[in-house]
Design an enzyme around this catalytic site. Structure first.
Site, PDB file in Angstrom:
ATOM      1  N   GLY A  91       0.864  -1.170   0.000  1.00 23.77           N
ATOM      2  CA  GLY A  91       0.000   0.000   0.000  1.00 23.77           C
ATOM      3  C   GLY A  91       0.903   1.223   0.000  1.00 23.77           C
ATOM      4  O   GLY A  91       1.874   1.260  -0.745  1.00 23.77           O
ATOM      5  N   SER A 124       5.758  -5.442  -1.289  1.00 22.18           N
ATOM      6  CA  SER A 124       5.780  -4.025  -1.652  1.00 22.18           C
ATOM      7  C   SER A 124       6.145  -3.147  -0.432  1.00 22.18           C
ATOM      8  O   SER A 124       7.269  -3.218   0.050  1.00 22.18           O
ATOM      9  CB  SER A 124       4.429  -3.637  -2.253  1.00 22.18           C
ATOM     10  N   ALA A 125       5.205  -2.358   0.081  1.00 20.68           N
ATOM     11  CA  ALA A 125       5.511  -1.526   1.249  1.00 20.68           C
ATOM     12  C   ALA A 125       5.995  -2.376   2.424  1.00 20.68           C
ATOM     13  O   ALA A 125       6.860  -1.951   3.198  1.00 20.68           O
ATOM     14  CB  ALA A 125       4.283  -0.706   1.660  1.00 20.68           C
ATOM     15  N   HIS A 161       8.827  -2.744  -6.852  1.00 18.69           N
ATOM     16  CA  HIS A 161       8.240  -2.291  -8.120  1.00 18.69           C
ATOM     17  C   HIS A 161       9.300  -1.603  -8.965  1.00 18.69           C
ATOM     18  O   HIS A 161       9.007  -0.623  -9.659  1.00 18.69           O
ATOM     19  CB  HIS A 161       7.092  -1.287  -7.914  1.00 18.69           C
ATOM     20  N   GLU A 177       8.924  -6.051 -10.358  1.00 23.91           N
ATOM     21  CA  GLU A 177       7.674  -6.797 -10.148  1.00 23.91           C
ATOM     22  C   GLU A 177       7.882  -8.238 -10.623  1.00 23.91           C
ATOM     23  O   GLU A 177       8.460  -8.472 -11.685  1.00 23.91           O
ATOM     24  CB  GLU A 177       6.535  -6.137 -10.925  1.00 23.91           C
TER      25      GLU A 177
END
Lengths: 223, 223
Positions: A91, A124-125, A161, A177
């Site tokens: 997020g 991700s985060a 990413h 990714e």
């Protein structure tokens, strides 16, 4: 500290054309193994934590694991202390790190992962906050965390990413990714299909394929 | 406060295929006019401030203006107080905002622009810091400024170098490369060729062409 750590750091939770965690579900199952029955999910990086926990629960249950979401706990620190495994979802990285500080979870998570050796999955985060700091995020700073210092579970930074953009950073990795980094104690290896790029101050960026032994990244002093 | 403000907010200093400030040099000349002889340049957003000031000086001199770079001043606050016009260049938005705080320049620049009405040119990071906050930057947080609140010369945010990505923001504009926003007192208009996209909480994003009267964006309470 850190010899017991076990981390699976995923660039992204959804790969083009697939469903949530589809592209890395085999790695997740292999990583968690048969001992873990229930995962503590941390949905702080998204605004709608209820929907996010529902999505994660459906997916993890389909893989045979139970899921507790930390936002449902009256005592998040206690939830971390009792967790068998932690999964921090993606997020906004600033929102996530601020929530980890606001809930006073930085030290408890470090203890569980680095001392007790429970598995940590980040996406991700959730991958970004596992590193030294969030200095290499591309997210917008929509909130102001008390520090950019993160969980420091590994002694380098990651840019999830990763796209081939300019960077202004000392020592970091660009995780494309589709890529994952597996850390077990003092061993690290690159998984997935898309590869990664390593940036070290004073050196030209270097390209690495899946299967690369990245253990040398762990030899820098880890606080 | 703000009726005297005059701002030229540029998305990007270099457009593909052109030289530094080439694509907006006519707007700069029109904006500064014949009264301004010398511009105070703020190169804080880049690491190599000497090279940056040299680049800006060459370009501005070719347009008929002198240039002092604030990094050459022993008293940056005094330099702002005496400036005829201010130009804040691009680079890393976090580095720029931190340097503005470190040199205690937030209030002096606000006073010069909002009360004294000297022209303010911003490019990229220099456009971002002219707004409410840097919450909408895409730059990496390579340093930690004491706040994300910026110069607040206009009561909205801007995302320079806007590409059509997801955003998590309340009220902001996406200023595409090649676009400029001209603010004069309570009037604002969109210049350049590439247009901009407006985001307002609760509304669908809206696309605007050059020539758009954006004065309605200035009617929100400006602190």
């Amino acid at each position: 500290m850190g010899n017991r750590r076990r981390l699976l750091l995923i660039s992204n939770s959804t790969l083009y054309g697939g469903g949530y965690l589809d592209h890395c579900q085999e790695q997740i199952k292999t990583f968690l193994g048969a001992q873990v029955r229930k995962i503590l999910f941390v949905p702080y990086a998204l605004h709608d934590q209820i929907a996010y926990a529902t999505l994660a629960r459906e997916k993890l249950e389909s893989l045979g694991y139970g899921l507790d979401s930390i936002h449902e706990s009256s005592d998040p620190r206690e939830a971390v202390t009792k967790a068998e495994a932690i999964f921090i979802g993606g997020g906004n990285t600033f929102r996530l790190l601020k929530a980890l500080y606001d809930n006073d979870l930085i030290q408890p998570i470090r203890k569980r992962v680095l001392e007790d050796g429970i598995p940590y999955i980040g996406s991700s985060a959730g991958t970004n906050v596992a590193t030294i700091s969030i200095n290499t995020t591309n997210d917008m700073p929509i909130v102001y965390p008390p520090s950019l210092t993160a969980l420091q579970l590994v002694p380098f930074n990651i840019n999830p990413h990763y796209l081939d953009t300019d960077v202004n950073c000392t020592h970091m990795g660009g995780l494309r990714e589709g890529s994952l980094l597996l850390v077990e104690g003092n061993k690290a290896s690159l998984q997935g299909k898309t590869g990664a790029r390593l940036f070290v101050r004073g050196s030209a960026p270097t390209e690495y394929e899946h299967g690369t032994d990245f253990s040398f990244l762990l030899t820098k002093s880890s606080r």
